[in-house]
Design a protein around this motif. Structure first.
Motif, PDB file in Angstrom:
ATOM      1  N   LYS A   1       0.756  -1.350   0.005  1.00  0.00           N
ATOM      2  CA  LYS A   1       0.029  -0.101  -0.079  1.00  0.00           C
ATOM      3  C   LYS A   1       0.728   1.221  -0.175  1.00  0.00           C
ATOM      4  O   LYS A   1       0.235   2.275  -0.008  1.00  0.00           O
ATOM      5  N   ASN A   2       2.316   1.227   0.002  1.00  0.00           N
ATOM      6  CA  ASN A   2       3.085   2.050   0.274  1.00  0.00           C
ATOM      7  C   ASN A   2       4.268   2.226  -0.645  1.00  0.00           C
ATOM      8  O   ASN A   2       5.318   2.150  -0.229  1.00  0.00           O
TER       9      ASN A   2
ATOM     10  N   SER B   1       4.283 -19.878  -7.953  1.00  0.00           N
ATOM     11  CA  SER B   1       4.763 -18.842  -6.832  1.00  0.00           C
ATOM     12  C   SER B   1       3.752 -17.519  -7.143  1.00  0.00           C
ATOM     13  O   SER B   1       3.580 -16.728  -6.432  1.00  0.00           O
ATOM     14  N   LYS B   2       3.555 -17.537  -8.639  1.00  0.00           N
ATOM     15  CA  LYS B   2       3.108 -16.108  -8.994  1.00  0.00           C
ATOM     16  C   LYS B   2       1.407 -16.050  -8.595  1.00  0.00           C
ATOM     17  O   LYS B   2       0.965 -15.277  -7.891  1.00  0.00           O
ATOM     18  N   GLU B   3       0.955 -17.321  -8.954  1.00  0.00           N
ATOM     19  CA  GLU B   3      -0.434 -17.488  -8.232  1.00  0.00           C
ATOM     20  C   GLU B   3      -0.671 -17.281  -6.877  1.00  0.00           C
ATOM     21  O   GLU B   3      -1.349 -16.816  -6.331  1.00  0.00           O
ATOM     22  N   ILE B   4       0.170 -18.045  -5.894  1.00  0.00           N
ATOM     23  CA  ILE B   4       0.206 -17.776  -4.427  1.00  0.00           C
ATOM     24  C   ILE B   4       0.180 -16.158  -3.953  1.00  0.00           C
ATOM     25  O   ILE B   4      -0.397 -15.570  -3.468  1.00  0.00           O
ATOM     26  N   LEU B   5       1.334 -15.760  -4.746  1.00  0.00           N
ATOM     27  CA  LEU B   5       1.580 -14.298  -4.436  1.00  0.00           C
ATOM     28  C   LEU B   5       0.443 -13.237  -4.676  1.00  0.00           C
ATOM     29  O   LEU B   5       0.065 -12.327  -3.891  1.00  0.00           O
ATOM     30  N   GLU B   6      -0.308 -13.646  -5.975  1.00  0.00           N
ATOM     31  CA  GLU B   6      -1.382 -12.715  -6.494  1.00  0.00           C
ATOM     32  C   GLU B   6      -2.612 -12.759  -5.376  1.00  0.00           C
ATOM     33  O   GLU B   6      -3.157 -12.170  -5.152  1.00  0.00           O
ATOM     34  N   SER B   7      -2.618 -14.141  -5.187  1.00  0.00           N
ATOM     35  CA  SER B   7      -3.917 -14.479  -4.117  1.00  0.00           C
ATOM     36  C   SER B   7      -3.645 -13.928  -2.716  1.00  0.00           C
ATOM     37  O   SER B   7      -4.639 -13.314  -2.142  1.00  0.00           O
ATOM     38  N   LYS B   8      -2.407 -13.655  -2.220  1.00  0.00           N
ATOM     39  CA  LYS B   8      -2.105 -13.405  -0.879  1.00  0.00           C
ATOM     40  C   LYS B   8      -2.147 -11.548  -0.853  1.00  0.00           C
ATOM     41  O   LYS B   8      -2.321 -11.127  -0.028  1.00  0.00           O
TER      42      LYS B   8
ATOM     43  N   GLY C   1      -3.675  -9.822  -3.391  1.00  0.00           N
ATOM     44  CA  GLY C   1      -4.563  -9.270  -4.339  1.00  0.00           C
ATOM     45  C   GLY C   1      -4.325  -8.400  -5.421  1.00  0.00           C
ATOM     46  O   GLY C   1      -5.263  -7.513  -5.869  1.00  0.00           O
ATOM     47  N   SER C   2      -3.199  -8.370  -6.030  1.00  0.00           N
ATOM     48  CA  SER C   2      -2.982  -7.751  -7.110  1.00  0.00           C
ATOM     49  C   SER C   2      -1.858  -8.692  -8.045  1.00  0.00           C
ATOM     50  O   SER C   2      -1.395  -9.558  -7.672  1.00  0.00           O
ATOM     51  N   LYS C   3      -1.849  -8.038  -9.204  1.00  0.00           N
ATOM     52  CA  LYS C   3      -1.038  -8.709 -10.289  1.00  0.00           C
ATOM     53  C   LYS C   3       0.467  -8.567 -10.082  1.00  0.00           C
ATOM     54  O   LYS C   3       0.933  -7.803  -9.806  1.00  0.00           O
ATOM     55  N   VAL C   4       0.904  -9.976 -10.202  1.00  0.00           N
ATOM     56  CA  VAL C   4       2.420 -10.105 -10.033  1.00  0.00           C
ATOM     57  C   VAL C   4       3.225  -9.923 -11.411  1.00  0.00           C
ATOM     58  O   VAL C   4       2.829 -10.796 -12.176  1.00  0.00           O
ATOM     59  N   LYS C   5       3.776  -8.921 -11.665  1.00  0.00           N
ATOM     60  CA  LYS C   5       4.424  -8.746 -12.945  1.00  0.00           C
ATOM     61  C   LYS C   5       5.805  -9.080 -13.400  1.00  0.00           C
ATOM     62  O   LYS C   5       6.304  -9.338 -14.261  1.00  0.00           O
ATOM     63  N   PHE C   6       6.613  -9.022 -11.905  1.00  0.00           N
ATOM     64  CA  PHE C   6       8.058  -9.277 -12.249  1.00  0.00           C
ATOM     65  C   PHE C   6       8.601 -10.833 -11.587  1.00  0.00           C
ATOM     66  O   PHE C   6       8.063 -11.456 -10.712  1.00  0.00           O
ATOM     67  N   PHE C   7       9.527 -10.999 -12.165  1.00  0.00           N
ATOM     68  CA  PHE C   7      10.220 -12.550 -11.616  1.00  0.00           C
ATOM     69  C   PHE C   7      12.099 -12.195 -11.646  1.00  0.00           C
ATOM     70  O   PHE C   7      12.326 -11.496 -12.363  1.00  0.00           O
TER      71      PHE C   7
END
Ligand SMILES: [Zn+2]
Length: 373
Positions: free
Chosen positions: A164-165, A202-209, A211-217
């Motif tokens: 959020k910051n 890992s992308k799916e888990i992060l996104e669900s935790k 609540g927004s799109k994970v764009k980078f790896f």
């Protein structure tokens, strides 16, 4: 014969005086011209150097209030670095802003990106307050198995608060495994299925935790191959960062973003060196970046274009160790061929070629990854 001494000496003396003044004038004129000309050429070359837009992406790991060590930086030292960026008018941008800027060919002056890997607790307790103080965005690369694992790791709640910051979250796989390495009893199919999970799940888990799109790896250990890279692209990531320690240019590709690891024990001066480092202009590297190679005697090198670097300061390293290289001034090929008695061992090597810039004394560098199988 009697000659008037005065005449004999005074006349030529007058002449001498005149020609001396004339010569002095000429010398001064030439000196002035040379200084002026040098200034012009120096200024233009310095301007040319400054005008090459470079984008350092810094990579940190862990922070401490105690003494720094390789992957742990003392927080006062970290704050000193952030303060330097603020007082020297760097534009600290997020990875998202970088991708957009590269697409539109529009970036703020002196762009720079901050990333922090792994998910250590100190990211929240020590680094985050400093980033907030300077209002600097950053991207955290998290391997999900580590979160809430022990009191040295971040919690999901802390991660959510940071998002959020100004903090973006990227994936660093599930388990922080070296994606190039097979596990015991794995065949190609089972290996591929496993690394696919590391990248996709890992992308799916992060996104669900969060609540927004994970764009980078970010590749753990900076280890990758064309197959691994393709899987990351297939998973829907928009940008990939590696650990090839050079700065990016406006031509940077979103799936090959280089990062500079900032080690805890390196000096403040070397931090500033990193900020000023420029890539070489190159027309070729061999073998190509990310290759998996069977030949343990393969010739490794690059064709360096232009003459903006000091040939005497050329240096080449393989996996951190200096190697004896050949340099052909005619075609500007720098290369290393392993000795027939000393084959390359079967592992990944980061190849680094460096030299000092001719005009600025800052470093020029190119860095890429090869793996001997
Ligand atoms: Zn890592």
């Amino acid at each position: 014969m009697f000659l008037n001494q005065e005449n004999l000496y005074s006349l030529p003396a007058k002449k001498n005086k005149l020609s001396f003044i004339f010569r002095l004038f000429m010398v001064l004129l030439i000196v002035t011209f040379v200084i002026f000309y040098q200034n012009i050429s120096l200024n233009t070359s310095n301007t040319a150097y400054a005008e090459e837009t470079i984008i350092p992406i810094l990579a940190y790991h862990n922070f401490t209030t105690k003494e720094s060590s390789s992957y742990k930086i003392n927080i006062v030292e970290f704050e000193k670095q952030m303060d330097y960026l603020a007082t020297h008018n760097y534009s600290v941008i997020s990875l998202s802003e970088l991708l957009k800027g590269l697409r539109d060919s529009q970036l703020p002056p002196k762009p720079i990106v901050i990333t922090i890997d792994d998910g250590f607790k100190s990211t929240y307790t020590l680094a985050y307050p400093v980033l907030k103080k300077y209002n600097f965005p950053a991207t955290l690369f998290i391997y999900t198995n580590f979160i809430e694992k022990n009191n040295g790791s971040l919690t999901w709640e802390e991660i959510r608060e940071m998002t959020k910051n100004n903090i973006e979250i990227g994936s660093h796989t599930l388990s922080h495994c070296n994606l190039l390495k097979y596990k015991k009893n794995e065949n190609y199919e089972t290996y591929l299925a496993r690394i696919r999970r590391e990248i996709f799940l890992s992308k799916e888990i992060l996104e669900s935790k969060i609540g927004s799109k994970v764009k980078f790896f970010a590749y753990p250990y900076g280890a990758y191959s064309p197959i691994i890279k393709n899987l990351v692209i297939q998973a829907g990531y928009e940008g990939i960062v590696n650990a090839n320690s050079m700065n990016n240019t406006l031509n940077a590709h979103p799936f090959s973003l280089n990062r500079q690891i900032i080690f805890g024990q390196s000096s403040f001066n070397s931090f500033i060196q990193v900020l000023n480092q420029r890539p070489f202009n190159i027309s070729q590297i061999f073998p190509y970046d990310g290759i998996i190679e069977n030949n343990q005697f393969i010739k490794i090198g690059a064709i360096l274009e232009g003459d903006n670097y000091d040939v005497k300061t050329l240096s080449m390293k393989l996996g951190g160790a200096k190697v004896k290289f050949d340099f052909n001034p005619k075609n500007r090929e720098i290369s290393f061929t392993p000795d027939s008695l000393k084959p390359l061992i079967k592992k990944s090597y980061i190849v680094n070629i460096t030299a000092l810039d001719k005009n600025s004394q800052h470093q020029r560098k190119i860095s890429w990854l090869i793996t001997i199988k």
